[in-house]
Design a protein around this motif. Structure first.
Motif, PDB file in Angstrom:
ATOM      1  N   HIS A  10      41.754  18.587  57.420  1.00 14.15           N
ATOM      2  CA  HIS A  10      41.730  17.382  57.486  1.00 14.15           C
ATOM      3  C   HIS A  10      40.154  16.813  57.120  1.00 14.15           C
ATOM      4  O   HIS A  10      39.712  15.485  57.039  1.00 14.15           O
ATOM      5  CB  HIS A  10      42.041  16.313  59.222  1.00 14.15           C
ATOM      6  CG  HIS A  10      43.040  16.134  58.884  1.00 14.15           C
ATOM      7  ND1 HIS A  10      43.694  15.335  59.075  1.00 14.15           N
ATOM      8  CD2 HIS A  10      44.186  17.378  58.790  1.00 14.15           C
ATOM      9  CE1 HIS A  10      45.096  15.851  59.057  1.00 14.15           C
ATOM     10  NE2 HIS A  10      45.446  16.471  59.762  1.00 14.15           N
ATOM     11  N   TRP A  11      38.759  17.665  58.041  1.00 19.01           N
ATOM     12  CA  TRP A  11      37.755  17.371  57.514  1.00 19.01           C
ATOM     13  C   TRP A  11      37.190  17.426  56.344  1.00 19.01           C
ATOM     14  O   TRP A  11      36.613  16.450  56.215  1.00 19.01           O
ATOM     15  CB  TRP A  11      36.669  18.175  58.861  1.00 19.01           C
ATOM     16  CG  TRP A  11      34.946  17.821  58.066  1.00 19.01           C
ATOM     17  CD1 TRP A  11      34.754  17.256  59.107  1.00 19.01           C
ATOM     18  CD2 TRP A  11      34.213  18.139  57.781  1.00 19.01           C
ATOM     19  NE1 TRP A  11      33.100  16.953  58.932  1.00 19.01           N
ATOM     20  CE2 TRP A  11      33.318  17.837  58.271  1.00 19.01           C
ATOM     21  CE3 TRP A  11      34.511  19.324  56.553  1.00 19.01           C
ATOM     22  CZ2 TRP A  11      32.169  18.066  57.897  1.00 19.01           C
ATOM     23  CZ3 TRP A  11      32.987  18.964  55.938  1.00 19.01           C
ATOM     24  CH2 TRP A  11      31.582  18.700  56.216  1.00 19.01           C
ATOM     25  N   ILE A  12      37.592  18.223  55.695  1.00 18.49           N
ATOM     26  CA  ILE A  12      37.100  18.383  54.498  1.00 18.49           C
ATOM     27  C   ILE A  12      37.524  17.166  53.762  1.00 18.49           C
ATOM     28  O   ILE A  12      36.704  17.064  52.227  1.00 18.49           O
ATOM     29  CB  ILE A  12      37.917  19.730  53.383  1.00 18.49           C
ATOM     30  CG1 ILE A  12      36.979  20.896  54.231  1.00 18.49           C
ATOM     31  CG2 ILE A  12      37.851  19.581  52.312  1.00 18.49           C
ATOM     32  CD1 ILE A  12      37.264  22.178  53.897  1.00 18.49           C
ATOM     33  N   VAL A  13      38.794  16.828  52.851  1.00 20.07           N
ATOM     34  CA  VAL A  13      39.747  15.706  52.747  1.00 20.07           C
ATOM     35  C   VAL A  13      38.972  14.501  53.102  1.00 20.07           C
ATOM     36  O   VAL A  13      38.284  13.856  52.843  1.00 20.07           O
ATOM     37  CB  VAL A  13      41.070  15.593  53.198  1.00 20.07           C
ATOM     38  CG1 VAL A  13      42.103  14.801  52.610  1.00 20.07           C
ATOM     39  CG2 VAL A  13      42.149  17.089  52.485  1.00 20.07           C
ATOM     40  N   GLN A  14      39.419  14.374  54.374  1.00 22.93           N
ATOM     41  CA  GLN A  14      38.214  12.545  54.349  1.00 22.93           C
ATOM     42  C   GLN A  14      37.495  12.861  54.706  1.00 22.93           C
ATOM     43  O   GLN A  14      36.729  11.936  53.342  1.00 22.93           O
ATOM     44  CB  GLN A  14      38.630  12.537  56.476  1.00 22.93           C
ATOM     45  CG  GLN A  14      37.866  11.203  56.438  1.00 22.93           C
ATOM     46  CD  GLN A  14      38.810  11.226  58.922  1.00 22.93           C
ATOM     47  OE1 GLN A  14      38.964  12.283  58.873  1.00 22.93           O
ATOM     48  NE2 GLN A  14      38.058  10.002  58.991  1.00 22.93           N
ATOM     49  N   TYR A  15      36.057  13.791  55.141  1.00 22.86           N
ATOM     50  CA  TYR A  15      35.257  13.721  54.154  1.00 22.86           C
ATOM     51  C   TYR A  15      34.346  13.953  52.751  1.00 22.86           C
ATOM     52  O   TYR A  15      33.586  13.228  52.107  1.00 22.86           O
ATOM     53  CB  TYR A  15      34.230  13.729  55.155  1.00 22.86           C
ATOM     54  CG  TYR A  15      33.795  13.190  56.450  1.00 22.86           C
ATOM     55  CD1 TYR A  15      33.774  12.538  57.204  1.00 22.86           C
ATOM     56  CD2 TYR A  15      34.463  14.458  57.830  1.00 22.86           C
ATOM     57  CE1 TYR A  15      33.652  11.896  58.123  1.00 22.86           C
ATOM     58  CE2 TYR A  15      34.641  13.975  58.628  1.00 22.86           C
ATOM     59  CZ  TYR A  15      34.227  12.564  59.514  1.00 22.86           C
ATOM     60  OH  TYR A  15      34.354  11.651  60.455  1.00 22.86           O
ATOM     61  N   LEU A  84      47.241  12.266  51.355  1.00 20.93           N
ATOM     62  CA  LEU A  84      46.951  14.012  52.147  1.00 20.93           C
ATOM     63  C   LEU A  84      46.344  13.889  53.623  1.00 20.93           C
ATOM     64  O   LEU A  84      47.208  15.037  54.205  1.00 20.93           O
ATOM     65  CB  LEU A  84      45.441  13.985  51.541  1.00 20.93           C
ATOM     66  CG  LEU A  84      45.878  14.386  49.803  1.00 20.93           C
ATOM     67  CD1 LEU A  84      44.113  14.954  49.228  1.00 20.93           C
ATOM     68  CD2 LEU A  84      46.616  15.805  49.980  1.00 20.93           C
ATOM     69  N   LEU A  85      46.088  13.098  54.450  1.00 18.22           N
ATOM     70  CA  LEU A  85      45.821  12.949  55.412  1.00 18.22           C
ATOM     71  C   LEU A  85      46.898  13.065  56.125  1.00 18.22           C
ATOM     72  O   LEU A  85      47.026  13.582  57.890  1.00 18.22           O
ATOM     73  CB  LEU A  85      44.877  12.303  55.801  1.00 18.22           C
ATOM     74  CG  LEU A  85      43.321  12.958  55.972  1.00 18.22           C
ATOM     75  CD1 LEU A  85      42.681  11.657  56.240  1.00 18.22           C
ATOM     76  CD2 LEU A  85      43.182  13.990  56.683  1.00 18.22           C
ATOM     77  N   GLN A  86      47.883  12.353  56.152  1.00 21.42           N
ATOM     78  CA  GLN A  86      49.430  12.231  56.564  1.00 21.42           C
ATOM     79  C   GLN A  86      50.271  12.901  55.919  1.00 21.42           C
ATOM     80  O   GLN A  86      51.111  13.707  57.302  1.00 21.42           O
ATOM     81  CB  GLN A  86      50.052  11.006  55.951  1.00 21.42           C
ATOM     82  CG  GLN A  86      50.121   9.365  56.570  1.00 21.42           C
ATOM     83  CD  GLN A  86      50.572   8.406  55.885  1.00 21.42           C
ATOM     84  OE1 GLN A  86      50.758   8.220  55.472  1.00 21.42           O
ATOM     85  NE2 GLN A  86      50.119   6.931  56.319  1.00 21.42           N
ATOM     86  N   ALA A  87      49.913  14.470  55.132  1.00 25.38           N
ATOM     87  CA  ALA A  87      51.102  15.332  54.712  1.00 25.38           C
ATOM     88  C   ALA A  87      50.533  16.296  55.447  1.00 25.38           C
ATOM     89  O   ALA A  87      51.288  16.962  56.049  1.00 25.38           O
ATOM     90  CB  ALA A  87      50.781  15.212  53.438  1.00 25.38           C
ATOM     91  N   LEU A  88      49.377  16.691  55.598  1.00 26.37           N
ATOM     92  CA  LEU A  88      48.883  17.579  56.231  1.00 26.37           C
ATOM     93  C   LEU A  88      49.250  17.744  58.087  1.00 26.37           C
ATOM     94  O   LEU A  88      49.251  16.433  58.913  1.00 26.37           O
ATOM     95  CB  LEU A  88      47.479  17.436  57.030  1.00 26.37           C
ATOM     96  CG  LEU A  88      46.950  17.959  55.353  1.00 26.37           C
ATOM     97  CD1 LEU A  88      45.217  17.712  54.992  1.00 26.37           C
ATOM     98  CD2 LEU A  88      47.432  19.389  54.492  1.00 26.37           C
TER      99      LEU A  88
END
Length: 92
Positions: A10-15, A84-88
């Motif tokens: 989540h951190w990698i995708v978001q940031y 992506l954040l919703q799917a993880l």
């Protein structure tokens, strides 16, 4: 199974995508003030963001004198980040 205390994916995708969005925003602001290619920092921003903007520029031509490829690219990247954040799973 135990989840990690920090959701790394989540951190990698978001940031990661957030950093790309921020650099796109900086480059758009710089282009409004004519600071594009004269300074090395903005050349770095251009080399970092061009792989995301160039495919959109090939599909969408400028409207009058306004380059809308920045806005479309930012919208697509933000949508990708949200999906992506919703799917993880929350603990990844």
């Amino acid at each position: 199974m135990f989840g990690l205390p920090i959701p790394i994916l989540h951190w990698i995708v978001q940031y990661g995508i957030g950093l790309i969005l921020f650099t796109l925003f900086l480059r758009a602001i710089a282009s409004w003030f004519g600071l594009d290619e004269r300074y090395s920092f903005f050349r770095f921003l251009a080399s970092y963001t061009d792989p995301f903007i160039k495919p959109v520029r090939q599909l969408v031509p400028p409207i009058m004198f306004i380059d809308v490829s920045f806005m479309i690219t930012m919208f697509l990247l933000y949508t990708l980040m949200v999906l992506l954040l919703q799917a993880l799973p929350p603990t990844w």
